[in-house]
Design a protein around this motif. Structure first.
Motif, PDB file in Angstrom:
ATOM      1  N   TYR A  69       0.840  -1.202   0.000  1.00  0.00           N
ATOM      2  CA  TYR A  69       0.000   0.000   0.000  1.00  0.00           C
ATOM      3  C   TYR A  69       0.870   1.246   0.000  1.00  0.00           C
ATOM      4  O   TYR A  69       2.054   1.197   0.340  1.00  0.00           O
ATOM      5  N   GLU A  70       0.255   2.359  -0.384  1.00  0.00           N
ATOM      6  CA  GLU A  70       0.896   3.668  -0.317  1.00  0.00           C
ATOM      7  C   GLU A  70      -0.003   4.602   0.480  1.00  0.00           C
ATOM      8  O   GLU A  70      -1.205   4.385   0.557  1.00  0.00           O
ATOM      9  N   GLY A  71       0.580   5.627   1.054  1.00  0.00           N
ATOM     10  CA  GLY A  71      -0.206   6.616   1.780  1.00  0.00           C
ATOM     11  C   GLY A  71      -0.191   6.379   3.274  1.00  0.00           C
ATOM     12  O   GLY A  71       0.589   5.581   3.794  1.00  0.00           O
ATOM     13  N   LEU A  72      -1.084   7.089   3.956  1.00  0.00           N
ATOM     14  CA  LEU A  72      -1.160   6.980   5.412  1.00  0.00           C
ATOM     15  C   LEU A  72      -1.634   5.587   5.828  1.00  0.00           C
ATOM     16  O   LEU A  72      -2.627   5.081   5.293  1.00  0.00           O
ATOM     17  N   VAL A  74      -3.080   4.619   8.583  1.00  0.00           N
ATOM     18  CA  VAL A  74      -4.429   4.594   9.175  1.00  0.00           C
ATOM     19  C   VAL A  74      -5.507   4.644   8.098  1.00  0.00           C
ATOM     20  O   VAL A  74      -6.552   4.005   8.242  1.00  0.00           O
ATOM     21  N   ASN A  75      -5.253   5.353   7.019  1.00  0.00           N
ATOM     22  CA  ASN A  75      -6.211   5.362   5.911  1.00  0.00           C
ATOM     23  C   ASN A  75      -6.296   3.985   5.267  1.00  0.00           C
ATOM     24  O   ASN A  75      -7.374   3.537   4.882  1.00  0.00           O
ATOM     25  N   PHE A  76      -5.153   3.320   5.161  1.00  0.00           N
ATOM     26  CA  PHE A  76      -5.160   1.979   4.598  1.00  0.00           C
ATOM     27  C   PHE A  76      -5.898   1.008   5.522  1.00  0.00           C
ATOM     28  O   PHE A  76      -6.612   0.126   5.045  1.00  0.00           O
ATOM     29  N   CYS A  77      -5.743   1.177   6.824  1.00  0.00           N
ATOM     30  CA  CYS A  77      -6.502   0.348   7.773  1.00  0.00           C
ATOM     31  C   CYS A  77      -7.996   0.469   7.488  1.00  0.00           C
ATOM     32  O   CYS A  77      -8.708  -0.540   7.439  1.00  0.00           O
ATOM     33  N   GLN A  78      -8.465   1.692   7.325  1.00  0.00           N
ATOM     34  CA  GLN A  78      -9.887   1.896   7.017  1.00  0.00           C
ATOM     35  C   GLN A  78     -10.274   1.202   5.717  1.00  0.00           C
ATOM     36  O   GLN A  78     -11.315   0.559   5.635  1.00  0.00           O
ATOM     37  N   LYS A  79      -9.438   1.303   4.717  1.00  0.00           N
ATOM     38  CA  LYS A  79      -9.727   0.718   3.400  1.00  0.00           C
ATOM     39  C   LYS A  79      -9.911  -0.802   3.480  1.00  0.00           C
ATOM     40  O   LYS A  79     -10.774  -1.354   2.821  1.00  0.00           O
ATOM     41  N   ILE A  80      -9.097  -1.469   4.306  1.00  0.00           N
ATOM     42  CA  ILE A  80      -9.168  -2.933   4.394  1.00  0.00           C
ATOM     43  C   ILE A  80     -10.053  -3.404   5.551  1.00  0.00           C
ATOM     44  O   ILE A  80     -10.199  -4.604   5.766  1.00  0.00           O
ATOM     45  N   GLY A  81     -10.616  -2.469   6.309  1.00  0.00           N
ATOM     46  CA  GLY A  81     -11.493  -2.828   7.420  1.00  0.00           C
ATOM     47  C   GLY A  81     -10.769  -3.271   8.677  1.00  0.00           C
ATOM     48  O   GLY A  81     -11.335  -3.970   9.514  1.00  0.00           O
TER      49      GLY A  81
END
Length: 159
Positions: A69-72, A74-81
């Protein structure tokens, strides 16, 4: 469903990383191993090679999925649930650094909890940075990385 993310560069993965993951999987229904891509860093191994390496290391663990993944984070955590982020702690300085990151992440997205798992004493000196240095100078890293990862490591020697 309890979903966690164990983020890192994994450049390369070490036995310390594997230990943290193996000790954490009983706590969660699913654990993503997230290879964070940081354009500011010059990795030893390309992202696709690290992805392949981690998949080989965890191929027999059905609760673990390897992704990049790229980016923050915590944002990726949200994306994958994922509601949890796993972080390994080796030293007091690791704790101070990880605590600051966890507090910032919590300020950004309060429902994502950071879970700190202390490394076993025998693994506290192992880091990807040190393993990379040993590789760069032609040293044997087999005692520091999982056997499944050795075939993916570049053969380097500058010394």
């Amino acid at each position: 469903m309890k979903i966690a993310l164990f983020p890192g560069s994994f450049d390369p993965i070490t036995k310390a990383h594997v230990d943290i993951l193996k000790r954490s999987i009983s706590l969660f229904d699913k654990v993503y191993v997230g290879i964070g891509l940081n354009s500011n860093k010059k990795p030893l191994m390309e992202a696709d090679k690290r992805l392949e390496m981690l998949k080989a290391v965890f191929k027999s663990e059905p609760k673990i999925e390897v992704i990049s993944y790229e980016g923050l984070t915590v944002n990726f955590c949200q994306k994958i649930g994922a509601s949890y982020m796993i972080r390994g702690i080796r030293t007091v300085s690791d704790f101070e650094y990880e605590k600051a990151i966890a507090q910032m992440n919590h300020a950004l997205i309060p429902n994502i909890e950071s879970i700190f798992i202390l490394s076993k004493p025998g693994y506290s000196s192992i880091s990807s940075t040190i393993v990379r240095d040993i590789l760069r100078y032609g040293g044997d890293v087999s005692q520091f990385v999982p056997a499944e990862a050795l075939q993916f490591l570049p053969a380097l020697s500058n010394g």
